[in-house]
Design an enzyme around this catalytic site. Structure first.
Site, PDB file in Angstrom:
ATOM      1  N   ARG B  55       3.527  10.115  -7.785  1.00  9.76           N
ATOM      2  CA  ARG B  55       4.101   9.317  -8.865  1.00  9.76           C
ATOM      3  C   ARG B  55       3.560   7.895  -8.883  1.00  9.76           C
ATOM      4  O   ARG B  55       3.180   7.377  -9.924  1.00  9.76           O
ATOM      5  CB  ARG B  55       5.622   9.234  -8.709  1.00  9.76           C
ATOM      6  CG  ARG B  55       6.320  10.471  -9.157  1.00  9.76           C
ATOM      7  CD  ARG B  55       7.685  10.550  -8.492  1.00  9.76           C
ATOM      8  NE  ARG B  55       8.220  11.882  -8.654  1.00  9.76           N
ATOM      9  CZ  ARG B  55       8.967  12.257  -9.673  1.00  9.76           C
ATOM     10  NH1 ARG B  55       9.295  11.405 -10.618  1.00  9.76           N
ATOM     11  NH2 ARG B  55       9.400  13.488  -9.758  1.00  9.76           N
ATOM     12  N   THR B  56       3.557   7.268  -7.711  1.00  5.28           N
ATOM     13  CA  THR B  56       3.074   5.885  -7.653  1.00  5.28           C
ATOM     14  C   THR B  56       1.594   5.838  -8.043  1.00  5.28           C
ATOM     15  O   THR B  56       1.158   4.965  -8.792  1.00  5.28           O
ATOM     16  CB  THR B  56       3.279   5.313  -6.240  1.00  5.28           C
ATOM     17  OG1 THR B  56       4.662   5.360  -5.934  1.00  5.28           O
ATOM     18  CG2 THR B  56       2.804   3.874  -6.143  1.00  5.28           C
ATOM     19  N   LYS B  84     -11.233   9.815  10.991  1.00  2.27           N
ATOM     20  CA  LYS B  84     -12.242   9.810  12.060  1.00  2.27           C
ATOM     21  C   LYS B  84     -12.158   8.517  12.862  1.00  2.27           C
ATOM     22  O   LYS B  84     -13.018   8.241  13.682  1.00  2.27           O
ATOM     23  CB  LYS B  84     -13.641   9.959  11.457  1.00  2.27           C
ATOM     24  CG  LYS B  84     -13.856  11.269  10.715  1.00  2.27           C
ATOM     25  CD  LYS B  84     -15.227  11.271  10.031  1.00  2.27           C
ATOM     26  CE  LYS B  84     -15.312  12.330   8.947  1.00  2.27           C
ATOM     27  NZ  LYS B  84     -16.253  11.924   7.886  1.00  2.27           N
ATOM     28  N   ARG B 105      -2.069   2.554  -0.645  1.00  5.30           N
ATOM     29  CA  ARG B 105      -0.856   3.143  -0.082  1.00  5.30           C
ATOM     30  C   ARG B 105      -1.220   3.598   1.326  1.00  5.30           C
ATOM     31  O   ARG B 105      -2.259   4.232   1.504  1.00  5.30           O
ATOM     32  CB  ARG B 105      -0.451   4.352  -0.927  1.00  5.30           C
ATOM     33  CG  ARG B 105       0.643   5.193  -0.321  1.00  5.30           C
ATOM     34  CD  ARG B 105       1.976   4.589  -0.646  1.00  5.30           C
ATOM     35  NE  ARG B 105       3.052   5.516  -0.412  1.00  5.30           N
ATOM     36  CZ  ARG B 105       4.189   5.468  -1.101  1.00  5.30           C
ATOM     37  NH1 ARG B 105       4.360   4.591  -2.061  1.00  5.30           N
ATOM     38  NH2 ARG B 105       5.152   6.299  -0.827  1.00  5.30           N
ATOM     39  N   HIS B 133       7.002  -2.413  -1.056  1.00  8.59           N
ATOM     40  CA  HIS B 133       6.491  -1.666  -2.201  1.00  8.59           C
ATOM     41  C   HIS B 133       6.736  -2.576  -3.406  1.00  8.59           C
ATOM     42  O   HIS B 133       7.611  -2.310  -4.222  1.00  8.59           O
ATOM     43  CB  HIS B 133       7.254  -0.337  -2.306  1.00  8.59           C
ATOM     44  CG  HIS B 133       6.617   0.664  -3.224  1.00  8.59           C
ATOM     45  ND1 HIS B 133       5.466   0.404  -3.932  1.00  8.59           N
ATOM     46  CD2 HIS B 133       6.978   1.924  -3.532  1.00  8.59           C
ATOM     47  CE1 HIS B 133       5.165   1.475  -4.646  1.00  8.59           C
ATOM     48  NE2 HIS B 133       6.066   2.410  -4.418  1.00  8.59           N
TER      49      HIS B 133
END
Ligand SMILES: [Zn+2]
Lengths: 152, 306
Positions: B55-56, B84, B105, B133
């Site tokens: 959604r974000t 990695k 994110r 956020h």
């Protein structure tokens, strides 16, 4: 005069941490890893103090505290003074002040903090509230009480 | 004079001044009233999602494209070099050499701030672990302003999981600047943490704990619902609180006319579908506002004037 100022043995060169709140001397010795082979350390507990009734005092021969160590000390005993000793004389008397930020000294206790494993220096904002010193991590923005934060 | 957000990072609501927040808010509402498709023309935005958050991500990518920009990036950290062992510092150096801004994110707290320290272009935090956020908080502010015509001195009720709910924490921290009053409705074990209530005390904001949702409905201008997760309780405990924090249309009889109900979505059963058709429901418009809030952030950090 000199003799009256210190009731434990004078040192030729080194550092005297004075005006440590009584009872905290031992914790500071441990926290700051001040015991090195080859450096004589003299400790006085519960000595009479004009301002606080009683105090602890630590004398370390041959060691001068750098800025990092002084910051660390300010965090644990902001009332303490640091005297730099050369040739049995106090050449500098530093009053500690809680720094606004403290870098590199402590590691963030949050295991999920992104500062771990990255080429960044730890950094905390120092806040004092209700007689308690708290550290807020610059990265994860979590706040910790001083006792909870350990050496980097 | 360039706007105060030009070339700035948007990492944490607490970094933003009140005038900056108000500028973002008004820009979002302007863009909603008068859409612009040119503000990111010719710009390439990095969309770096080290953990999935569909959604974000879609909301941000919609914002970029609606403003005429283009997006590159990834939607799941599992397929990137971070797996990695590449540092965020190196990721920042590389992606910022390709793009004009980075949306990130990441599951680690503070990841956006680390990224920003090594990035040559502005970084927008789209969620870092349990920390911040800011675009979610901004869309909540936009929605509250849109429905009430002000952010000042409002009565804000928050209901549900107030202990772990990052959105309610950030929103309370933001709204304290405008002297709002708060009511908290939650199971005792999921109460608002003291570090938040201490901040409200410091800011001189009043707050109270209310025992029932009905009481909060009568009192509030905004009712912000969140979900109480069953997993946080054992069966016996959950049986005691079950349904106490769920909202039904029948409970809204004594609501003030201006009451609006918000929810960060997705919802499960904490808001019954029969609430959707009442004049108080505003959570879907709130989700739409997410795109405008993100358009405002992107436009302001990438244009001297908007
Ligand atoms: Zn941290």
């Amino acid at each position: 005069m000199e003799k009256k100022q210190y009731s434990v043995e004078a040192i030729e060169s080194g550092t005297v941490i004075d005006h440590i709140p009584a009872g905290q001397g031992l914790a500071i010795l441990r926290q700051f890893k001040l015991l090195h082979p080859g450096n004589a350390v003299t400790v006085g507990f519960n000595l009479p103090s004009r301002s606080h009734g009683s105090k602890d005092i630590i004398k370390i021969s041959g060691i001068h505290l750098d800025e990092q160590a002084s910051n660390r000390l300010a965090l644990f005993a902001p009332e303490a003074t640091v005297n730099v000793i050369e040739q049995f004389k106090v050449v500098e008397k530093r009053h500690l002040r809680l720094p606004d930020t403290i870098s590199e000294v402590f590691r963030c206790p949050n295991p999920n903090c992104a500062s771990h494993g990255e080429p960044v220096k730890s950094r905390f904002y120092v806040k004092s509230a209700g007689g308690q010193t708290k550290l807020k991590c610059h990265y994860c923005e979590k706040t910790y009480s001083r006792e909870f934060v350990t050496e980097a | 004079m360039p706007n105060p957000l030009y070339r700035q990072n948007v990492i944490s609501i607490s970094d933003l001044t009140t005038p900056q927040l108000e500028l973002l808010l008004h820009t979002a509402l302007d863009l909603k009233a008068r859409p612009r498709s040119d503000l990111l023309a010719g710009r390439l935005i990095g969309s770096c999602f080290f953990e999935p958050s569909t959604r974000t991500r879609l909301s941000f990518e919609t914002a970029v494209q609606r403003l005429g920009g283009k997006v590159i990036g990834f939607s799941d950290g599992a397929s990137t070099s971070a797996k990695k062992g590449e540092t965020l510092a190196d990721t920042a150096r590389i992606i910022s050499s390709y793009t004009d801004a980075i949306i990130q994110r990441h599951p680690k707290d503070g990841a956006a701030r680390v990224l920003a320290e090594f990035s040559s272009v502005p970084v927008i935090n789209a969620g870092d672990g349990t920390n911040q956020h800011p675009s979610q908080t901004l869309l909540d502010l936009v929605t509250i302003y849109e429905t009430q015509g002000t952010l000042s001195n409002l009565k804000i009720a928050m209901c549900g999981d107030l202990k772990y709910g990052r959105t309610v924490h950030s929103l309370a921290q933001a709204l304290k600047r405008w002297h709002c009053e708060f009511a908290f409705v939650s199971p005792p074990s999921l109460a608002m943490p003291t570090y938040i209530t201490e901040e409200l005390d410091e800011a001189g904001c009043r707050y109270q704990v209310m025992s029932s949702l009905e009481e909060a409905i009568e009192w509030a201008d905004i009712l912000y619902m969140t979900r109480v997760q069953r997993e946080r309780f054992d069966e016996q405990e959950f049986a005691k609180i079950q349904g106490k924090f769920n909202l039904h249309a029948s409970m809204l009889g004594n609501a003030k006319d201006n009451l609006r109900i918000l929810h960060p979505l997705p919802r499960v059963d904490e808001i019954h579908p029969d609430v959707d058709s009442t004049p108080y429901a505003y959570y879907f418009q709130q989700a739409t506002n997410g795109v405008y809030a993100r358009m405002a952030i992107l436009s302001l950090i990438l244009n001297e004037e908007v």
